[in-house]
Structures are given as C-alpha cells and as structure tokens.
Design a protein around this motif. Structure first.
Motif, PDB file in Angstrom:
ATOM      1  N   LYS A  50      58.212  92.602  57.842  1.00 24.06           N
ATOM      2  CA  LYS A  50      59.565  92.464  57.848  1.00 24.06           C
ATOM      3  C   LYS A  50      60.100  92.470  56.425  1.00 24.06           C
ATOM      4  O   LYS A  50      61.285  93.134  56.318  1.00 24.06           O
ATOM      5  CB  LYS A  50      59.744  91.232  58.596  1.00 24.06           C
ATOM      6  CG  LYS A  50      61.339  90.599  58.665  1.00 24.06           C
ATOM      7  CD  LYS A  50      61.204  89.169  59.328  1.00 24.06           C
ATOM      8  CE  LYS A  50      62.794  89.106  59.513  1.00 24.06           C
ATOM      9  NZ  LYS A  50      62.836  87.714  60.176  1.00 24.06           N
ATOM     10  N   MET A  51      59.443  91.808  55.332  1.00 23.82           N
ATOM     11  CA  MET A  51      59.801  92.035  54.089  1.00 23.82           C
ATOM     12  C   MET A  51      59.991  93.480  53.501  1.00 23.82           C
ATOM     13  O   MET A  51      61.056  93.972  53.039  1.00 23.82           O
ATOM     14  CB  MET A  51      59.072  91.151  53.269  1.00 23.82           C
ATOM     15  CG  MET A  51      59.467  91.139  51.739  1.00 23.82           C
ATOM     16  SD  MET A  51      58.469  90.296  50.686  1.00 23.82           S
ATOM     17  CE  MET A  51      56.845  91.108  50.751  1.00 23.82           C
ATOM     18  N   MET A  52      59.073  94.141  54.111  1.00 26.10           N
ATOM     19  CA  MET A  52      59.127  95.816  53.548  1.00 26.10           C
ATOM     20  C   MET A  52      60.307  96.490  54.250  1.00 26.10           C
ATOM     21  O   MET A  52      60.765  97.367  53.639  1.00 26.10           O
ATOM     22  CB  MET A  52      57.806  96.328  53.846  1.00 26.10           C
ATOM     23  CG  MET A  52      56.608  95.702  53.168  1.00 26.10           C
ATOM     24  SD  MET A  52      56.812  96.015  51.207  1.00 26.10           S
ATOM     25  CE  MET A  52      55.661  94.860  50.763  1.00 26.10           C
ATOM     26  N   ASN A  53      60.285  96.213  55.513  1.00 28.11           N
ATOM     27  CA  ASN A  53      61.466  96.644  56.302  1.00 28.11           C
ATOM     28  C   ASN A  53      63.021  96.422  55.610  1.00 28.11           C
ATOM     29  O   ASN A  53      63.742  97.228  55.571  1.00 28.11           O
ATOM     30  CB  ASN A  53      61.567  96.399  57.655  1.00 28.11           C
ATOM     31  CG  ASN A  53      60.626  97.170  58.602  1.00 28.11           C
ATOM     32  OD1 ASN A  53      60.519  98.524  58.358  1.00 28.11           O
ATOM     33  ND2 ASN A  53      59.938  96.794  59.537  1.00 28.11           N
ATOM     34  N   ALA A  81      66.846 102.498  40.372  1.00 25.46           N
ATOM     35  CA  ALA A  81      67.313 101.733  41.567  1.00 25.46           C
ATOM     36  C   ALA A  81      65.822 101.521  42.219  1.00 25.46           C
ATOM     37  O   ALA A  81      65.944 100.317  42.970  1.00 25.46           O
ATOM     38  CB  ALA A  81      67.963 102.708  42.627  1.00 25.46           C
ATOM     39  N   ALA A  82      64.750 102.342  42.124  1.00 30.86           N
ATOM     40  CA  ALA A  82      63.691 102.178  42.900  1.00 30.86           C
ATOM     41  C   ALA A  82      62.869 100.893  42.139  1.00 30.86           C
ATOM     42  O   ALA A  82      62.236  99.826  42.727  1.00 30.86           O
ATOM     43  CB  ALA A  82      62.720 103.138  42.469  1.00 30.86           C
ATOM     44  N   GLN A  83      63.140 100.802  40.889  1.00 35.74           N
ATOM     45  CA  GLN A  83      62.541  99.674  40.152  1.00 35.74           C
ATOM     46  C   GLN A  83      63.237  98.269  40.511  1.00 35.74           C
ATOM     47  O   GLN A  83      62.442  97.288  40.812  1.00 35.74           O
ATOM     48  CB  GLN A  83      62.709  99.778  38.356  1.00 35.74           C
ATOM     49  CG  GLN A  83      62.158  98.675  37.707  1.00 35.74           C
ATOM     50  CD  GLN A  83      60.614  98.911  37.907  1.00 35.74           C
ATOM     51  OE1 GLN A  83      59.851  99.730  37.550  1.00 35.74           O
ATOM     52  NE2 GLN A  83      59.981  97.593  38.021  1.00 35.74           N
ATOM     53  N   ARG A  84      64.243  98.340  40.609  1.00 29.28           N
ATOM     54  CA  ARG A  84      65.245  97.068  41.293  1.00 29.28           C
ATOM     55  C   ARG A  84      64.507  96.610  42.664  1.00 29.28           C
ATOM     56  O   ARG A  84      64.116  95.387  42.808  1.00 29.28           O
ATOM     57  CB  ARG A  84      66.556  97.402  41.519  1.00 29.28           C
ATOM     58  CG  ARG A  84      67.147  97.224  40.110  1.00 29.28           C
ATOM     59  CD  ARG A  84      68.819  97.207  40.371  1.00 29.28           C
ATOM     60  NE  ARG A  84      69.409  98.319  40.989  1.00 29.28           N
ATOM     61  CZ  ARG A  84      69.935  99.551  40.452  1.00 29.28           C
ATOM     62  NH1 ARG A  84      69.637  99.653  39.208  1.00 29.28           N
ATOM     63  NH2 ARG A  84      70.177 100.556  41.098  1.00 29.28           N
ATOM     64  N   ARG A  85      64.095  97.819  43.578  1.00 30.67           N
ATOM     65  CA  ARG A  85      63.649  97.486  44.743  1.00 30.67           C
ATOM     66  C   ARG A  85      62.072  96.779  44.512  1.00 30.67           C
ATOM     67  O   ARG A  85      61.732  95.888  45.183  1.00 30.67           O
ATOM     68  CB  ARG A  85      63.617  98.620  45.672  1.00 30.67           C
ATOM     69  CG  ARG A  85      64.977  99.203  45.944  1.00 30.67           C
ATOM     70  CD  ARG A  85      64.901 100.323  46.896  1.00 30.67           C
ATOM     71  NE  ARG A  85      66.128 100.960  47.307  1.00 30.67           N
ATOM     72  CZ  ARG A  85      67.062 100.211  48.157  1.00 30.67           C
ATOM     73  NH1 ARG A  85      66.551  99.425  48.903  1.00 30.67           N
ATOM     74  NH2 ARG A  85      68.180 100.761  48.398  1.00 30.67           N
ATOM     75  N   ASN A  87      61.024  95.287  42.121  1.00 26.10           N
ATOM     76  CA  ASN A  87      61.095  93.849  41.525  1.00 26.10           C
ATOM     77  C   ASN A  87      61.521  92.980  42.735  1.00 26.10           C
ATOM     78  O   ASN A  87      60.916  91.818  43.003  1.00 26.10           O
ATOM     79  CB  ASN A  87      62.082  93.738  40.419  1.00 26.10           C
ATOM     80  CG  ASN A  87      61.658  94.371  39.270  1.00 26.10           C
ATOM     81  OD1 ASN A  87      60.481  94.787  38.918  1.00 26.10           O
ATOM     82  ND2 ASN A  87      62.819  94.812  38.329  1.00 26.10           N
ATOM     83  N   ALA A  88      62.212  93.399  43.525  1.00 27.00           N
ATOM     84  CA  ALA A  88      62.644  92.226  44.647  1.00 27.00           C
ATOM     85  C   ALA A  88      61.358  92.219  45.488  1.00 27.00           C
ATOM     86  O   ALA A  88      61.219  90.984  46.031  1.00 27.00           O
ATOM     87  CB  ALA A  88      63.663  93.131  45.585  1.00 27.00           C
ATOM     88  N   VAL A  89      60.620  93.049  45.693  1.00 25.18           N
ATOM     89  CA  VAL A  89      59.388  92.813  46.479  1.00 25.18           C
ATOM     90  C   VAL A  89      58.378  92.041  45.805  1.00 25.18           C
ATOM     91  O   VAL A  89      57.859  91.250  46.443  1.00 25.18           O
ATOM     92  CB  VAL A  89      58.658  94.226  47.107  1.00 25.18           C
ATOM     93  CG1 VAL A  89      57.342  94.008  47.580  1.00 25.18           C
ATOM     94  CG2 VAL A  89      59.431  94.961  47.919  1.00 25.18           C
TER      95      VAL A  89
END
Length: 92
Positions: A50-53, A81-85, A87-89
């Motif tokens: 769910k977190m990955m989705n 932008a990918a780095q922000r994603r 980091n969020a994960v």
C-alpha cells in the motif's frame, strides 16, 4: 501493486524508457520473517504494498518482484523528483 510476471511483460513490451527505476527491499528480511507469524507477516507486506502504491503516479508502474523487493518505475521523471520519492519511502 503488480507481480513479477506483469513487470517482466511491461519491460519486454516497452520501448527504451527514460526516467528513474527504484528498487526497494527490506533489510534483514529473513529475521523479520522468523520473528512474525504468517498472518502478521502478510499484514506487514500488504502495508508495504500500500505504501509503495502511494508513491506511484498515474503514468508510473510498481511491482513486487520477490517476497521482500519492489520495483518502482517513473518514466520521464527527473532524478530530483525521484529522490524526493525515495526519501518519502525511506522515512516510512
């Protein structure tokens, strides 16, 4: 979240893509697997799915490629932008 077969099919049918591919895994998964009963482990993995989705955009693609690994594909996305994603994960 798609499975490994769907990921392989997508890669085989796509032209060369530009963008970012992120592979996420659980560190020491064998220890986690030993500590949890089957129901708890499935619940944990479902939560991670769910977190990955939640990290995917409409044009992105995600697949669980093994028990403890996921691949997230962000076509035409900048590395910033990918780095922000990522980091969020990582923060979760």
């Amino acid at each position: 979240m798609h499975d490994r077969a769907e990921f392989d099919r997508l890669i085989a049918t796509r032209d060369v893509m530009s963008g970012v591919v992120v592979i996420v895994g659980i560190a020491d998964f064998h220890r986690v697997k030993e500590m949890l009963d089957r129901s708890s482990l499935e619940s944990l993995l479902a939560s991670i799915d769910k977190m990955m989705n939640a990290q995917l955009r409409k044009e992105s693609f995600g697949a669980r490629i093994s028990d403890d690994q996921w691949v997230l594909v962000y076509p035409n996305e900048s590395s910033a932008a990918a780095q922000r994603r990522i980091n969020a994960v990582s923060e979760r």
